[in-house]
Design a protein around this motif. Structure first.
Motif, PDB file in Angstrom:
ATOM      1  N   PRO A  67      54.346  64.282  59.129  1.00 25.29           N
ATOM      2  CA  PRO A  67      54.695  65.660  58.751  1.00 25.29           C
ATOM      3  C   PRO A  67      56.122  65.722  58.215  1.00 25.29           C
ATOM      4  O   PRO A  67      57.009  65.014  58.689  1.00 25.29           O
ATOM      5  N   PHE A  68      56.313  66.576  57.234  1.00 22.21           N
ATOM      6  CA  PHE A  68      57.639  66.710  56.634  1.00 22.21           C
ATOM      7  C   PHE A  68      58.629  67.251  57.658  1.00 22.21           C
ATOM      8  O   PHE A  68      58.376  68.235  58.347  1.00 22.21           O
ATOM      9  N   ASP A  69      59.773  66.581  57.753  1.00 22.54           N
ATOM     10  CA  ASP A  69      60.843  66.987  58.668  1.00 22.54           C
ATOM     11  C   ASP A  69      62.120  67.131  57.848  1.00 22.54           C
ATOM     12  O   ASP A  69      62.648  66.138  57.335  1.00 22.54           O
ATOM     13  N   PRO A  70      62.626  68.351  57.688  1.00 30.46           N
ATOM     14  CA  PRO A  70      63.828  68.543  56.855  1.00 30.46           C
ATOM     15  C   PRO A  70      65.058  67.815  57.382  1.00 30.46           C
ATOM     16  O   PRO A  70      66.014  67.609  56.639  1.00 30.46           O
ATOM     17  N   ASN A  71      65.031  67.439  58.658  1.00 29.55           N
ATOM     18  CA  ASN A  71      66.157  66.696  59.221  1.00 29.55           C
ATOM     19  C   ASN A  71      66.128  65.224  58.824  1.00 29.55           C
ATOM     20  O   ASN A  71      67.161  64.546  58.880  1.00 29.55           O
ATOM     21  N   LEU A  72      64.923  64.746  58.423  1.00 32.19           N
ATOM     22  CA  LEU A  72      64.772  63.331  58.087  1.00 32.19           C
ATOM     23  C   LEU A  72      64.363  63.103  56.638  1.00 32.19           C
ATOM     24  O   LEU A  72      64.626  62.023  56.094  1.00 32.19           O
ATOM     25  N   HIS A  73      63.732  64.109  56.043  1.00 33.63           N
ATOM     26  CA  HIS A  73      63.151  63.932  54.708  1.00 33.63           C
ATOM     27  C   HIS A  73      63.758  64.918  53.718  1.00 33.63           C
ATOM     28  O   HIS A  73      64.149  66.034  54.095  1.00 33.63           O
ATOM     29  N   GLU A  74      63.788  64.489  52.476  1.00 34.57           N
ATOM     30  CA  GLU A  74      64.224  65.345  51.369  1.00 34.57           C
ATOM     31  C   GLU A  74      63.063  65.462  50.381  1.00 34.57           C
ATOM     32  O   GLU A  74      62.711  64.486  49.705  1.00 34.57           O
ATOM     33  N   ALA A  75      62.451  66.649  50.337  1.00 34.09           N
ATOM     34  CA  ALA A  75      61.286  66.856  49.471  1.00 34.09           C
ATOM     35  C   ALA A  75      61.750  67.080  48.032  1.00 34.09           C
ATOM     36  O   ALA A  75      62.480  68.032  47.750  1.00 34.09           O
ATOM     37  N   VAL A  76      61.324  66.193  47.153  1.00 32.35           N
ATOM     38  CA  VAL A  76      61.680  66.329  45.737  1.00 32.35           C
ATOM     39  C   VAL A  76      60.488  66.798  44.906  1.00 32.35           C
ATOM     40  O   VAL A  76      60.668  67.302  43.794  1.00 32.35           O
ATOM     41  N   LEU A  77      59.277  66.630  45.455  1.00 27.01           N
ATOM     42  CA  LEU A  77      58.066  67.065  44.748  1.00 27.01           C
ATOM     43  C   LEU A  77      57.044  67.569  45.755  1.00 27.01           C
ATOM     44  O   LEU A  77      57.036  67.149  46.918  1.00 27.01           O
ATOM     45  N   GLU A  78      56.179  68.468  45.274  1.00 23.20           N
ATOM     46  CA  GLU A  78      55.021  68.916  46.045  1.00 23.20           C
ATOM     47  C   GLU A  78      53.767  68.646  45.216  1.00 23.20           C
ATOM     48  O   GLU A  78      53.769  68.846  43.994  1.00 23.20           O
ATOM     49  N   VAL A  79      52.719  68.217  45.872  1.00 25.89           N
ATOM     50  CA  VAL A  79      51.453  67.970  45.184  1.00 25.89           C
ATOM     51  C   VAL A  79      50.364  68.764  45.896  1.00 25.89           C
ATOM     52  O   VAL A  79      50.263  68.732  47.120  1.00 25.89           O
ATOM     53  N   GLU A  80      49.570  69.493  45.102  1.00 24.03           N
ATOM     54  CA  GLU A  80      48.519  70.314  45.696  1.00 24.03           C
ATOM     55  C   GLU A  80      47.291  69.450  45.938  1.00 24.03           C
ATOM     56  O   GLU A  80      46.720  68.875  45.012  1.00 24.03           O
ATOM     57  N   THR A  81      46.886  69.358  47.182  1.00 24.02           N
ATOM     58  CA  THR A  81      45.735  68.551  47.566  1.00 24.02           C
ATOM     59  C   THR A  81      45.214  69.021  48.908  1.00 24.02           C
ATOM     60  O   THR A  81      45.974  69.537  49.738  1.00 24.02           O
ATOM     61  N   ASP A  82      43.898  68.841  49.086  1.00 26.41           N
ATOM     62  CA  ASP A  82      43.272  69.177  50.365  1.00 26.41           C
ATOM     63  C   ASP A  82      42.824  67.921  51.107  1.00 26.41           C
ATOM     64  O   ASP A  82      42.170  68.018  52.148  1.00 26.41           O
ATOM     65  N   GLU A  83      43.183  66.771  50.576  1.00 25.25           N
ATOM     66  CA  GLU A  83      42.757  65.516  51.196  1.00 25.25           C
ATOM     67  C   GLU A  83      43.584  65.182  52.437  1.00 25.25           C
ATOM     68  O   GLU A  83      43.125  64.445  53.309  1.00 25.25           O
ATOM     69  N   VAL A  84      44.792  65.682  52.487  1.00 27.58           N
ATOM     70  CA  VAL A  84      45.649  65.441  53.655  1.00 27.58           C
ATOM     71  C   VAL A  84      46.131  66.781  54.197  1.00 27.58           C
ATOM     72  O   VAL A  84      46.002  67.823  53.537  1.00 27.58           O
ATOM     73  N   GLU A  85      46.678  66.744  55.354  1.00 29.92           N
ATOM     74  CA  GLU A  85      47.148  67.968  56.007  1.00 29.92           C
ATOM     75  C   GLU A  85      48.320  68.562  55.244  1.00 29.92           C
ATOM     76  O   GLU A  85      49.143  67.837  54.663  1.00 29.92           O
ATOM     77  N   ASN A  86      48.387  69.875  55.248  1.00 34.29           N
ATOM     78  CA  ASN A  86      49.460  70.565  54.537  1.00 34.29           C
ATOM     79  C   ASN A  86      50.819  70.175  55.132  1.00 34.29           C
ATOM     80  O   ASN A  86      51.017  70.132  56.348  1.00 34.29           O
ATOM     81  N   GLY A  87      51.783  69.889  54.238  1.00 32.20           N
ATOM     82  CA  GLY A  87      53.129  69.525  54.688  1.00 32.20           C
ATOM     83  C   GLY A  87      53.271  68.074  55.069  1.00 32.20           C
ATOM     84  O   GLY A  87      54.312  67.686  55.613  1.00 32.20           O
ATOM     85  N   CYS A  88      52.270  67.272  54.769  1.00 30.36           N
ATOM     86  CA  CYS A  88      52.334  65.853  55.114  1.00 30.36           C
ATOM     87  C   CYS A  88      52.951  65.075  53.946  1.00 30.36           C
ATOM     88  O   CYS A  88      52.737  65.389  52.772  1.00 30.36           O
ATOM     89  N   VAL A  89      53.730  64.050  54.253  1.00 32.53           N
ATOM     90  CA  VAL A  89      54.362  63.214  53.233  1.00 32.53           C
ATOM     91  C   VAL A  89      53.304  62.270  52.656  1.00 32.53           C
ATOM     92  O   VAL A  89      52.688  61.491  53.388  1.00 32.53           O
ATOM     93  N   VAL A  90      53.101  62.369  51.340  1.00 34.93           N
ATOM     94  CA  VAL A  90      52.074  61.544  50.697  1.00 34.93           C
ATOM     95  C   VAL A  90      52.679  60.400  49.890  1.00 34.93           C
ATOM     96  O   VAL A  90      51.967  59.457  49.518  1.00 34.93           O
ATOM     97  N   GLU A  91      53.975  60.473  49.630  1.00 36.18           N
ATOM     98  CA  GLU A  91      54.607  59.390  48.877  1.00 36.18           C
ATOM     99  C   GLU A  91      56.105  59.364  49.191  1.00 36.18           C
ATOM    100  O   GLU A  91      56.726  60.412  49.397  1.00 36.18           O
ATOM    101  N   GLU A  92      56.643  58.155  49.218  1.00 32.28           N
ATOM    102  CA  GLU A  92      58.070  57.979  49.498  1.00 32.28           C
ATOM    103  C   GLU A  92      58.730  57.341  48.277  1.00 32.28           C
ATOM    104  O   GLU A  92      58.385  56.229  47.881  1.00 32.28           O
ATOM    105  N   PHE A  93      59.661  58.083  47.665  1.00 29.42           N
ATOM    106  CA  PHE A  93      60.349  57.574  46.484  1.00 29.42           C
ATOM    107  C   PHE A  93      61.525  56.665  46.847  1.00 29.42           C
ATOM    108  O   PHE A  93      61.783  55.678  46.166  1.00 29.42           O
ATOM    109  N   ARG A  94      62.222  57.058  47.880  1.00 26.00           N
ATOM    110  CA  ARG A  94      63.357  56.249  48.332  1.00 26.00           C
ATOM    111  C   ARG A  94      63.410  56.298  49.847  1.00 26.00           C
ATOM    112  O   ARG A  94      63.359  57.365  50.445  1.00 26.00           O
ATOM    113  N   LYS A  95      63.505  55.134  50.446  1.00 26.21           N
ATOM    114  CA  LYS A  95      63.470  55.047  51.908  1.00 26.21           C
ATOM    115  C   LYS A  95      64.752  55.618  52.506  1.00 26.21           C
ATOM    116  O   LYS A  95      65.842  55.446  51.953  1.00 26.21           O
ATOM    117  N   GLY A  96      64.568  56.294  53.625  1.00 25.48           N
ATOM    118  CA  GLY A  96      65.713  56.826  54.360  1.00 25.48           C
ATOM    119  C   GLY A  96      66.063  55.931  55.539  1.00 25.48           C
ATOM    120  O   GLY A  96      65.245  55.139  56.017  1.00 25.48           O
TER     121      GLY A  96
END
Length: 220
Positions: free
Chosen positions: A160-189
């Motif tokens: 699940p997206f955590d603003p304390n740990l993740h920086e959302a740069v894009l959103e993708v509309e999909t019903d295959e995964v739970e809403n607010g879930c990270v589906v791709e990582e562009f740069r590791k934290g």
């Protein structure tokens, strides 16, 4: 002479009577002196005892004053010692924080090299050769060094997206995964000694109708 002989018994008796009176007076005077001597000798003794008592009282008072003064100084010394220990702890804590910040800046600069190595390895996954193995070896040594210093990766993908740990740069509309879930990582934290050093750059899933549901909940 005739008068003395005639009145001799009376004269002798009178003389004896006078002698007895004199002896009695002498004895009485001696008794009086004897009775006065103890009082005369006791008066200095009483004075000495009184002086001794006064001196003891003064010594006890002085001793009590010194004890109170010592307790006061001891209390002040304890407070001063506690203040010094607290100051030392604060100073050491600031030194440690300064060291962590300095190390964090160094690690942050090394992350750029780590990112480039990861990109190089990803770009050459299908190729084979000593160059890729050498890059992977360098990357492994660098990571081992950073890991020993307290660097740890942040898990992002599939979480699940955590603003304390993740920086959302894009959103993708999909019903295959739970809403607010990270589906791709562009740069590791990464975290450094438990603190977020760099947030993960991620893409977050957005279910269809999630905004409508959110608006309905806000209206309620």
């Amino acid at each position: 002479m005739t008068f003395y002989l005639v009145h001799r018994p009376i004269i002798e008796r009178l003389a004896w009577f006078i002698f007895e009176i004199s002896v009695r007076e002498i004895n009485r005077s001696s008794d009086s002196e004897c009775k006065l001597e103890p009082s005369a000798t006791m008066s200095p003794r009483k004075s000495k005892a009184k002086i001794r008592e006064e001196k003891m009282s003064e010594l006890e008072k002085g001793l009590e004053d010194e004890r109170k003064t010592s307790e006061k100084y001891l209390s002040q010394l304890k407070y001063a010692k506690a203040d010094l220990e607290n100051l030392q702890k604060r100073t050491q804590r600031r030194i440690d924080e300064a060291k962590e910040k300095a190390n964090g800046r160094i690690v942050m600069q090394l992350l750029t090299i780590l990112d480039e190595l990861d990109l190089a390895i990803s770009a050459a996954e299908n190729s084979k050769g000593d160059i890729i193995e050498g890059v992977e070896m360098i990357r492994g040594k660098l990571w081992k060094l950073l890991d020993a210093e307290g660097l740890a990766p942040i898990d992002a993908y599939g979480r699940p997206f955590d603003p304390n740990l993740h920086e959302a740069v894009l959103e993708v509309e999909t019903d295959e995964v739970e809403n607010g879930c990270v589906v791709e990582e562009f740069r590791k934290g990464y975290k450094f000694k438990g603190r977020v050093l760099r947030a993960s750059m991620v893409k977050v899933a957005k279910n269809s109708g999630s905004d409508d549901v959110k608006e309905e909940n806000e209206d309620e």
